[in-house]
Design a protein around this motif. Structure first.
Motif, short mmCIF file in Angstrom:
data_model
loop_
_atom_site.label_atom_id
_atom_site.label_comp_id
_atom_site.label_asym_id
_atom_site.label_seq_id
_atom_site.Cartn_x
_atom_site.Cartn_y
_atom_site.Cartn_z
N SER A 114 -11.15 18.37 -14.83
CA SER A 114 -10.91 19.80 -14.83
C SER A 114 -10.94 20.24 -13.52
O SER A 114 -10.46 20.99 -12.93
CB SER A 114 -11.26 20.61 -16.11
N VAL A 117 -9.26 19.01 -10.58
CA VAL A 117 -7.81 19.62 -10.69
C VAL A 117 -7.84 20.99 -9.74
O VAL A 117 -7.17 21.44 -9.15
CB VAL A 117 -7.16 19.55 -11.94
N THR A 120 -8.88 21.08 -6.20
CA THR A 120 -7.70 20.77 -5.52
C THR A 120 -6.75 21.88 -5.28
O THR A 120 -6.17 21.90 -4.31
CB THR A 120 -7.15 19.37 -6.19
N CYS A 121 -6.46 22.45 -6.54
CA CYS A 121 -5.43 23.62 -6.52
C CYS A 121 -5.57 24.90 -5.60
O CYS A 121 -4.93 25.26 -4.99
CB CYS A 121 -5.23 24.11 -8.24
N GLY A 201 -2.70 27.13 -12.03
CA GLY A 201 -3.16 25.89 -12.18
C GLY A 201 -4.76 25.66 -12.09
O GLY A 201 -5.68 25.32 -12.93
N TYR A 202 -5.13 26.52 -11.02
CA TYR A 202 -6.82 26.73 -10.98
C TYR A 202 -7.25 27.52 -12.06
O TYR A 202 -8.34 26.92 -12.37
CB TYR A 202 -6.98 27.26 -9.76
N ALA A 205 -7.49 25.18 -15.30
CA ALA A 205 -8.53 24.20 -15.22
C ALA A 205 -9.79 24.56 -15.18
O ALA A 205 -10.90 24.28 -15.75
CB ALA A 205 -8.04 23.27 -14.00
N SER A 239 -11.65 11.48 -6.97
CA SER A 239 -11.45 11.91 -5.84
C SER A 239 -11.16 10.47 -4.82
O SER A 239 -10.24 10.41 -4.11
CB SER A 239 -12.37 12.92 -4.79
#
Length: 320
Positions: A114, A117, A120-121, A201-202, A205, A239
């Motif tokens: 999480s 994710v 990255t978002c 999304g950020y 997560a 990653s």
């Protein structure tokens, strides 16, 4: 026949129950909270400035100018430095037994996934929306934390908590509606909607990450360093897999060879991120995920001010 359980004499008082000792460095909870706020906000302000520099300001000049695009490599660098700092700290403190996992690896991996994710978002969102929108959007984190807390920790929140979250989230929407939202590096001027979806999304997560971290602290006798170490190790694996399978690894190394100054910024970013991770983990362990979400709200406003100061990011009258 004499009873096996001896009666306590009437004049004998019960043994005193002593409270577990608190942190000897702090004389009050207020001072303890200030320490956490300064640590979290300070490290993440530096992180925010470097994040905007790397992801939105081109490296090179003229026709050779190009923007760094490889978010997974930043995640890899951040987690590598964090794992190294956590491991070294445990060795220096003589807590080598905590170099072993305390919880099941799957629990660490759940937080790691999480977190990867979410990170990255937020990096990818800077390709589509302004830093101010990306940063202030994080203020809406209180709602996801409360929702995840309800389902994972079975927590109940007061009307005051809910109204505070509504007011802060409402302020975020006013900010979005009264100024520009498109990133300076966006190739499509209509891509701000996708950037906002990335921020959703950020938030989802990251809300899960902090809530599950709190659950792990409650369920296992672990320190912040142990959690950061194994969450970071899992993130390094995730990653690395993403870098190799997506083909970003070669492109990233090629970019760094053309712009070596980018690597120094990435190292500084990773150090700031690592310090932030340790302070975040400690704050969640000590005060809980909701208090941490409120601290992060303060950090977002200061980050926007620094962005405007260092990079000339414009703010409209309504946004001020």
């Amino acid at each position: 026949m004499q009873s096996l359980t001896q009666r306590r004499p009437a004049n004998m008082s019960k043994p005193a129950v002593t409270a577990p000792p608190g942190n000897p460095l702090f004389k009050s909870d207020a001072l303890h909270l200030v320490f956490c706020v300064v640590g979290v906000v300070g490290s993440l302000l530096v992180y925010g400035v470097l994040q905007e520099r790397i992801m939105t300001i081109p490296y090179g000049e003229g026709d050779k100018a190009e923007v760094f695009k490889y978010s997974l490599f930043l995640v890899f660098c951040n987690r590598t430095v964090a794992a190294t700092i956590a491991a070294i700290t445990l060795v220096i403190k003589g807590k080598t037994e905590e170099l072993k996992p305390v919880a099941p690896i799957l629990s660490y991996a759940s937080v790691s996934l999480s977190n990867v994710v979410a990170t990255t978002c937020q990096y990818e969102a800077l390709k589509h929306v302004t830093f101010a929108v990306q940063t202030l959007g994080k203020c809406a984190k209180m709602f996801p934390v409360m929702i995840w807390g309800y389902f994972i920790l079975k927590k109940r929140y007061t009307l005051r908590d809910v109204m505070l979250a509504v007011c802060i989230t409402g302020g975020c929407f006013i900010f979005f509606m009264t100024g520009p939202t498109v990133s300076r590096v966006a190739t499509d001027k209509n891509s701000s909607l996708f950037g906002i979806l990335l921020m959703v999304g950020y938030l989802s997560a990251d809300g899960y990450t902090s809530t599950f971290q709190q659950k792990m602290f409650k369920g296992y006798q672990m320190t912040s360093y142990n959690q950061v170490l194994y969450v970071s190790l899992c993130s390094i694996c995730l990653s690395s897999f993403g870098l190799v399978t997506s083909g970003q690894l070669g492109s990233t190394l090629s970019f760094i060879s053309r712009h070596p100054d980018a690597l120094s910024a990435m190292i500084l970013l990773s150090c700031a991120s690592s310090c932030g991770s340790l302070f975040i983990s400690y704050t969640i362990k000590t005060f809980g995920a909701l208090v941490f979400a409120i601290i992060m709200t303060t950090r977002q406003f200061l980050s926007i001010l620094l962005s405007s100061l260092f990079f000339g990011s414009p703010l409209t009258g309504g946004q001020w």
